[in-house]
Design an enzyme around this catalytic site. Structure first.
Site, PDB file in Angstrom:
ATOM      1  N   GLY A 185       0.825  -1.221   0.000  1.00 54.88           N
ATOM      2  CA  GLY A 185       0.000   0.000   0.000  1.00 54.88           C
ATOM      3  C   GLY A 185       0.850   1.258   0.000  1.00 54.88           C
ATOM      4  O   GLY A 185       0.502   2.261   0.633  1.00 54.88           O
ATOM      5  N   TYR A 224     -13.128  -2.343  10.555  1.00 54.75           N
ATOM      6  CA  TYR A 224     -11.757  -1.828  10.638  1.00 54.75           C
ATOM      7  C   TYR A 224     -11.150  -2.143  12.011  1.00 54.75           C
ATOM      8  O   TYR A 224     -10.036  -2.678  12.107  1.00 54.75           O
ATOM      9  CB  TYR A 224     -11.799  -0.316  10.384  1.00 54.75           C
ATOM     10  CG  TYR A 224     -10.463   0.365  10.376  1.00 54.75           C
ATOM     11  CD1 TYR A 224      -9.637   0.286   9.256  1.00 54.75           C
ATOM     12  CD2 TYR A 224     -10.018   1.113  11.467  1.00 54.75           C
ATOM     13  CE1 TYR A 224      -8.402   0.931   9.236  1.00 54.75           C
ATOM     14  CE2 TYR A 224      -8.801   1.755  11.455  1.00 54.75           C
ATOM     15  CZ  TYR A 224      -7.993   1.666  10.329  1.00 54.75           C
ATOM     16  OH  TYR A 224      -6.781   2.305  10.316  1.00 54.75           O
TER      17      TYR A 224
HETATM   18  N1  LIG Z   1      -4.574   7.660   8.224  1.00 53.23           N
HETATM   19  C1  LIG Z   1      -4.791   7.339   9.489  1.00 53.23           C
HETATM   20  O1  LIG Z   1      -5.254   8.150  10.310  1.00 53.23           O
HETATM   21  C2  LIG Z   1      -4.450   5.966   9.984  1.00 53.23           C
HETATM   22  C3  LIG Z   1      -4.533   5.716  11.361  1.00 53.23           C
HETATM   23  C4  LIG Z   1      -4.226   4.450  11.844  1.00 53.23           C
HETATM   24  C5  LIG Z   1      -3.848   3.454  10.975  1.00 53.23           C
HETATM   25  N2  LIG Z   1      -3.785   3.707   9.643  1.00 53.23           N
HETATM   26  C6  LIG Z   1      -3.393   2.589   8.771  1.00 53.23           C
HETATM   27  O2  LIG Z   1      -2.248   2.944   8.021  1.00 53.23           O
HETATM   28  C7  LIG Z   1      -2.288   2.274   6.760  1.00 53.23           C
HETATM   29  C8  LIG Z   1      -2.138   3.290   5.639  1.00 53.23           C
HETATM   30  O3  LIG Z   1      -3.179   4.248   5.789  1.00 53.23           O
HETATM   31  P1  LIG Z   1      -3.278   5.563   4.902  1.00 53.23           P
HETATM   32  O4  LIG Z   1      -3.939   6.580   5.756  1.00 53.23           O
HETATM   33  O5  LIG Z   1      -1.983   5.859   4.256  1.00 53.23           O
HETATM   34  O6  LIG Z   1      -4.358   5.060   3.830  1.00 53.23           O
HETATM   35  P2  LIG Z   1      -4.558   5.444   2.289  1.00 53.23           P
HETATM   36  O7  LIG Z   1      -5.955   5.059   1.984  1.00 53.23           O
HETATM   37  O8  LIG Z   1      -4.130   6.841   2.033  1.00 53.23           O
HETATM   38  O9  LIG Z   1      -3.540   4.454   1.542  1.00 53.23           O
HETATM   39  C9  LIG Z   1      -3.749   3.075   1.548  1.00 53.23           C
HETATM   40  C10 LIG Z   1      -3.034   2.488   0.347  1.00 53.23           C
HETATM   41  O10 LIG Z   1      -3.260   1.062   0.356  1.00 53.23           O
HETATM   42  C11 LIG Z   1      -3.572   0.645  -0.959  1.00 53.23           C
HETATM   43  N3  LIG Z   1      -4.348  -0.589  -0.913  1.00 53.23           N
HETATM   44  C12 LIG Z   1      -5.634  -0.737  -0.507  1.00 53.23           C
HETATM   45  N4  LIG Z   1      -6.021  -2.013  -0.642  1.00 53.23           N
HETATM   46  C13 LIG Z   1      -4.948  -2.700  -1.122  1.00 53.23           C
HETATM   47  C14 LIG Z   1      -4.721  -4.060  -1.462  1.00 53.23           C
HETATM   48  N5  LIG Z   1      -5.701  -4.958  -1.352  1.00 53.23           N
HETATM   49  N6  LIG Z   1      -3.507  -4.417  -1.922  1.00 53.23           N
HETATM   50  C15 LIG Z   1      -2.512  -3.497  -2.055  1.00 53.23           C
HETATM   51  N7  LIG Z   1      -2.684  -2.185  -1.768  1.00 53.23           N
HETATM   52  C16 LIG Z   1      -3.884  -1.798  -1.301  1.00 53.23           C
HETATM   53  C17 LIG Z   1      -4.367   1.798  -1.547  1.00 53.23           C
HETATM   54  O11 LIG Z   1      -4.399   1.750  -2.960  1.00 53.23           O
HETATM   55  C18 LIG Z   1      -3.606   3.003  -0.982  1.00 53.23           C
HETATM   56  O12 LIG Z   1      -2.555   3.387  -1.830  1.00 53.23           O
HETATM   57  C19 LIG Z   1      -3.597   1.506   6.716  1.00 53.23           C
HETATM   58  O13 LIG Z   1      -3.395   0.173   7.108  1.00 53.23           O
HETATM   59  C20 LIG Z   1      -4.436   2.222   7.750  1.00 53.23           C
HETATM   60  O14 LIG Z   1      -5.437   1.410   8.288  1.00 53.23           O
HETATM   61  C21 LIG Z   1      -4.079   4.917   9.120  1.00 53.23           C
END
Ligand SMILES: NC(=O)c1ccc[n+]([C@@H]2O[C@H](COP(=O)([O-])OP(=O)(O)OC[C@H]3O[C@@H](n4cnc5c(N)ncnc54)[C@H](O)[C@@H]3O)[C@@H](O)[C@H]2O)c1
Length: 252
Positions: free
Chosen positions: A14, A157
């Protein structure tokens, strides 16, 4: 942080945008060669190009982490290209919004498949290669929502991230014998596309900031620095942990 990862290879899932992109750029800056995974070919290519333009080594690997065949092919290609795999960051994630009473079954299944099964599939395949090497580091990007606090309208989630923390612990126990460390990071609210819509809402922003002692949301780089630390020798005796990076929102 001064960390040298020069002869190492890292797979970040991702990594087309957001936190994954920041992790990929940070590990590349420390000298690692980066396998940039994403489901989206354009963003995967973009991150890989950014790294190469900055003088690093990277290639895009388009694959759905929830698909076993795709994961196995991706890791086989990575091993063929660079001959080793030292670091795996299970970052790919999705976050459907719905109350428990209205959540669609498909959304539940897909969330568990990407956020939890995806980490299992990548860890299993990468773990086999790391066991052969006698070393490896796995970092799972969980969430405060899966560890300490519920998040409104995010049941699937929260379940997936709580599962990921449990998986991290057992994986750490099993893999320790092979010289592989496994940890989870639980970010708070981070400024990415995932939180973009909610960040437009002034009432939501006010509530978030009230709850964060450091008085700001997190940046993708805040998470990336912790990943770098966990990949460094300074973290040699740390495994099976779920570490918060949230400005003090949750205090264990
Ligand atoms: N943004 C936040 O506040 C936050 C907080 C806690 C945890 N997280 C976790 O951090 C991680 C990244 O979050 P983010 O905010 O950068 O999200 P985002 O949505 O900006 O990016 C997620 C990326 O994962 C890719 N993706 C989705 N499904 C996929 C799959 N099946 N195979 C390969 N790639 C895939 C998407 O295309 C995207 O590029 C996630 O696991 C999210 O749950 C985020």
């Amino acid at each position: 942080m001064q960390v040298q990862l020069s002869d190492q290879v890292a797979l970040v899932t991702g990594a087309g945008r957001g936190i994954g992109r920041a992790i990929a750029l940070r590990l590349a800056l420390a000298g690692a060669r980066i396998a940039v995974n994403d489901l989206n070919p354009d963003t995967a290519e973009r991150t890989a190009r950014e790294i190469v333009t900055a003088g690093g080594a990277a290639a895009a690997f388009v694959a759905d982490v929830a698909n076993k065949m795709a994961v196995q092919m991706m890791i086989a290609e990575c091993l063929e290209r660079w001959g080793r795999l030292d670091i795996l960051v299970n970052n790919a994630g999705v976050e459907p919004k719905a109350s428990v009473l209205t959540l669609d079954e498909w959304d539940w299944d897909r969330t568990l498949a990407v956020n939890l099964k995806g980490a299992f599939l990548c860890s299993q395949t990468a773990g086999r290669a790391m066991r052969e090497q006698g070393s490896g580091i796995i970092v799972n990007i969980a969430s405060i929502g899966g560890h300490k606090i519920p998040l409104k309208d995010r049941a699937a989630y929260c379940a997936s991230k709580a599962g990921l923390v449990g998986f991290t612990r057992e994986c750490a126990r099993e893999f320790a014998a092979y010289g592989i460390r496994v940890n989870a990071i639980c970010p708070g609210v981070i400024e990415t596309e995932m939180t973009a819509a909610l960040r437009q809402n002034p009432e939501q922003m006010r509530k978030w900031l009230e709850d964060i002692p450091q008085g700001r949301l997190g940046r993708p780089e805040d998470v990336a620095e912790l990943v770098l630390f966990l990949c460094s020798d300074a973290a040699a005796y740390i495994t099976g942990q779920a570490i918060h990076v949230d400005g003090g929102k949750v205090m264990a």
